[in-house]
Design an enzyme around this catalytic site. Structure first.
Site, PDB file in Angstrom:
ATOM      1  N   GLU A  41       1.577   7.428   3.749  1.00 54.91           N
ATOM      2  CA  GLU A  41       0.244   7.337   4.163  1.00 54.91           C
ATOM      3  C   GLU A  41       0.111   7.497   5.561  1.00 54.91           C
ATOM      4  O   GLU A  41       1.031   6.442   6.121  1.00 54.91           O
ATOM      5  CB  GLU A  41      -0.790   6.483   3.531  1.00 54.91           C
ATOM      6  N   LYS A 114      -8.141  11.843  -1.129  1.00 55.30           N
ATOM      7  CA  LYS A 114      -8.057  10.356  -1.089  1.00 55.30           C
ATOM      8  C   LYS A 114      -9.447   9.846  -1.815  1.00 55.30           C
ATOM      9  O   LYS A 114     -10.274  10.109  -1.126  1.00 55.30           O
ATOM     10  CB  LYS A 114      -7.613   9.314  -0.210  1.00 55.30           C
ATOM     11  N   CYS A 156      -2.444   5.110  -1.850  1.00 51.10           N
ATOM     12  CA  CYS A 156      -2.805   3.632  -1.473  1.00 51.10           C
ATOM     13  C   CYS A 156      -3.615   2.952  -2.049  1.00 51.10           C
ATOM     14  O   CYS A 156      -3.396   2.674  -3.305  1.00 51.10           O
ATOM     15  CB  CYS A 156      -3.005   3.725   0.097  1.00 51.10           C
TER      16      CYS A 156
END
Length: 269
Positions: A41, A114, A156
């Site tokens: 990321e 995301k 993440c």
């Protein structure tokens, strides 16, 4: 079996410098025999604040970061899971944290924005994060067929939401890739156990490239990039520093495990 690579970086606020580092590490992954390499990321940019990424955001399909990925994938004949790239959105001041996948001919073949954003005050510390101030959450899941099977994408903080991975499994994912920049405190507490849990409960391989170390903004990321098999065994890891780790994903064994231990077929809810 096909070899994959997880790349670990300590990115800074200089895009050109980060891309130069990524270039070296992608070449290293290819030299080690990887067919697909995954970047962490924020691989191309870690600014002083969350809002800084807005200034370097790119339109879809254009810009120096995406051009670098296209050129490198083509030159190396390597599939690249490109961590996250800040992508501009129409009529929206915030950006998308887009995980882009490029095939070995340099074509962008998948994009995942995301979904779960890190809006957190870390317990017992002064660290505070408001990712939603600069990033608009995505809404759609993404799976893509690759030379290493069907890949489900997450990023993440998504790691903490097992229902997302169940949905990816339902869409036929053979493995998950999870580019991350986990904070050091939460990483020490939960990173390994969550990665192995997502692998075990879905009987699915997990590849997790990560940011590691101290960044120019004072933030420390946990590192420990990891490749985990469908039984929760850690096949490869890089605890700290920068570099690449590789492993072969054995989908023949994964199919056998799913047949002999059919937990994913025993779901009632």
């Amino acid at each position: 079996m096909t070899r994959v690579a997880a790349i670990q970086m300590t990115s800074c606020a200089d895009v050109a410098r980060n891309l130069a580092s990524a270039n070296v590490l992608l070449r290293e992954a290819r030299t080690k025999g990887a067919r697909i390499a995954a970047l962490p990321e924020n691989f191309a940019y870690m600014g002083q604040s969350e809002a800084d990424k807005i200034a370097i955001a790119e339109p879809p399909g254009d810009g120096p970061i995406q051009s670098f990925l296209t050129a490198t994938a083509t030159e190396l004949g390597l599939w690249i899971v490109a961590g996250t790239v800040p992508i501009r959105l129409p009529e929206e001041p915030r950006v998308a944290a887009a995980c882009l996948v490029f095939d070995d001919r340099g074509r962008a073949v998948a994009r995942y924005d995301k979904i779960h954003l890190f809006d957190v005050d870390l317990p017992g510390r002064t660290e505070s994060y408001r990712e939603s101030s600069s990033v608009r959450p995505g809404q759609d899941l993404a799976v893509v067929d690759t030379p290493v099977g069907r890949l489900g994408l997450a990023v993440c903080y998504d790691l903490r939401f097992p229902e997302l991975f169940r949905q990816l499994l339902s869409l036929g994912a053979d493995w998950f890739c999870l580019p991350s920049a986990f904070t050091a405190p939460t990483g020490r507490a939960h990173w390994e156990v969550l990665l192995r849990a997502r692998a075990i409960e879905n009987l699915c391989h997990v590849v997790a490239p990560a940011q590691s170390g101290f960044h120019e903004n004072g933030r420390e990321t946990h590192g420990d990039s990891m490749i985990v098999d469908c039984w929760g065994r850690v096949l490869a890891r890089l605890p700290r520093g920068t570099g690449t780790v590789t492993a072969e994903l054995d989908f023949v064994r994964q199919r056998d495990v799913r047949q002999n231990f059919p937990a994913v077929h025993h779901r009632r809810l």
